[in-house]
Design a protein around this motif. Structure first.
Motif, PDB file in Angstrom:
ATOM      1  N   PHE A 115      -0.651   6.150  -4.431  1.00 57.98           N
ATOM      2  CA  PHE A 115      -1.030   5.831  -3.058  1.00 57.98           C
ATOM      3  C   PHE A 115      -2.335   5.060  -3.057  1.00 57.98           C
ATOM      4  O   PHE A 115      -3.300   5.450  -3.712  1.00 57.98           O
ATOM      5  CB  PHE A 115      -1.175   7.107  -2.230  1.00 57.98           C
ATOM      6  N   ASP A 119      -1.863   3.117   2.668  1.00 59.75           N
ATOM      7  CA  ASP A 119      -0.489   3.588   2.500  1.00 59.75           C
ATOM      8  C   ASP A 119      -0.211   4.721   3.482  1.00 59.75           C
ATOM      9  O   ASP A 119      -1.106   5.437   3.912  1.00 59.75           O
ATOM     10  CB  ASP A 119      -0.246   4.098   1.077  1.00 59.75           C
ATOM     11  N   GLN A 120       1.051   4.887   3.787  1.00 55.19           N
ATOM     12  CA  GLN A 120       1.504   5.929   4.712  1.00 55.19           C
ATOM     13  C   GLN A 120       1.528   7.269   3.983  1.00 55.19           C
ATOM     14  O   GLN A 120       2.436   7.558   3.222  1.00 55.19           O
ATOM     15  CB  GLN A 120       2.891   5.556   5.224  1.00 55.19           C
ATOM     16  N   ARG A 121       0.484   8.102   4.191  1.00 55.18           N
ATOM     17  CA  ARG A 121       0.408   9.417   3.539  1.00 55.18           C
ATOM     18  C   ARG A 121       0.447  10.566   4.525  1.00 55.18           C
ATOM     19  O   ARG A 121       0.794  11.681   4.171  1.00 55.18           O
ATOM     20  CB  ARG A 121      -0.877   9.537   2.738  1.00 55.18           C
ATOM     21  N   GLY A 155      -1.519   4.764   8.237  1.00 56.49           N
ATOM     22  CA  GLY A 155      -1.359   3.675   7.282  1.00 56.49           C
ATOM     23  C   GLY A 155      -1.316   2.322   7.955  1.00 56.49           C
ATOM     24  O   GLY A 155      -1.181   2.204   9.167  1.00 56.49           O
ATOM     25  N   VAL A 157       0.948   0.141   7.502  1.00 58.06           N
ATOM     26  CA  VAL A 157       2.334  -0.324   7.433  1.00 58.06           C
ATOM     27  C   VAL A 157       2.742  -0.821   8.820  1.00 58.06           C
ATOM     28  O   VAL A 157       2.460  -0.173   9.825  1.00 58.06           O
ATOM     29  CB  VAL A 157       3.253   0.841   6.987  1.00 58.06           C
TER      30      VAL A 157
END
Length: 181
Positions: A115, A119-121, A155, A157
């Motif tokens: 990651f 980032d999509q966490r 994130g 995204v």
């Protein structure tokens, strides 16, 4: 568990659920009929994607390990040694690590998911379920089914590419009272 996103829906990619696991700690605060139940769980969500590309089949499997924190409102029904219950609330989940396996044209590669910032966490959503509690002396054996419905994430995204969890979860646990109750 499975995932969904606008990009997946538009692309014709097939997503199939895979089996994962979870475990953790539960605290029940309140009375015998109504209680609040915060939890902290280590969860694994997994799914398989399939798509045709240039006449070949691309198959990918992903397993994501997360810390999931549900906060549930619980209503218990019935008296005696067997009680049924329903619960509903929200959850937050933070991705820790994962693995991805991809097979294309007979070649399989496995990668550890790393990651980066952006980032999509982090994901949040709604959760609800039902189950039965069986008295075992002072303790209770809990058997429960739940559904997690991801609603949002962090994130950088683009919105159309964000993926959201759809997870059916079955649990068997032991609730041990601490203190005088």
């Amino acid at each position: 568990s499975s995932i969904t996103s606008d990009a997946i829906k538009a692309s014709g990619i097939t997503v199939d659920p895979l089996l994962g696991y979870h475990g953790g700690l539960v605290v029940e605060l309140g009375g015998k009929t109504f209680s609040v139940q915060p939890e902290i769980l280590y969860s694994q969500t997994a799914y398989k994607i399939s798509a045709s590309q240039a006449g070949s089949l691309l198959v990918g499997e992903s397993r994501l390990n997360s810390v999931t924190v549900p906060l549930l409102f619980k209503v218990s029904l019935g008296n005696g040694p067997t009680k049924f219950f329903i619960n509903a609330g929200g959850f937050g989940s933070y991705a820790l690590s994962g693995k991805a396996k991809t097979t294309f044209s007979g070649i399989t590669t496995t990668t550890d998911l790393k990651f980066d910032s952006g980032d999509q966490r982090l994901e949040y959503g709604a959760v609800g379920g039902a189950g039965v509690a069986l008295e075992l002396g002072r303790a209770q054996l809990l058997i429960e089914g739940r559904y997690y419905y991801g609603l949002g994430s962090d994130g950088d995204v683009p919105a159309a590419s964000k993926m959201f969890t759809r997870n059916i979860q079955g649990s068997v646990g032991l609730l041990i009272p601490l203190g005088g109750n």
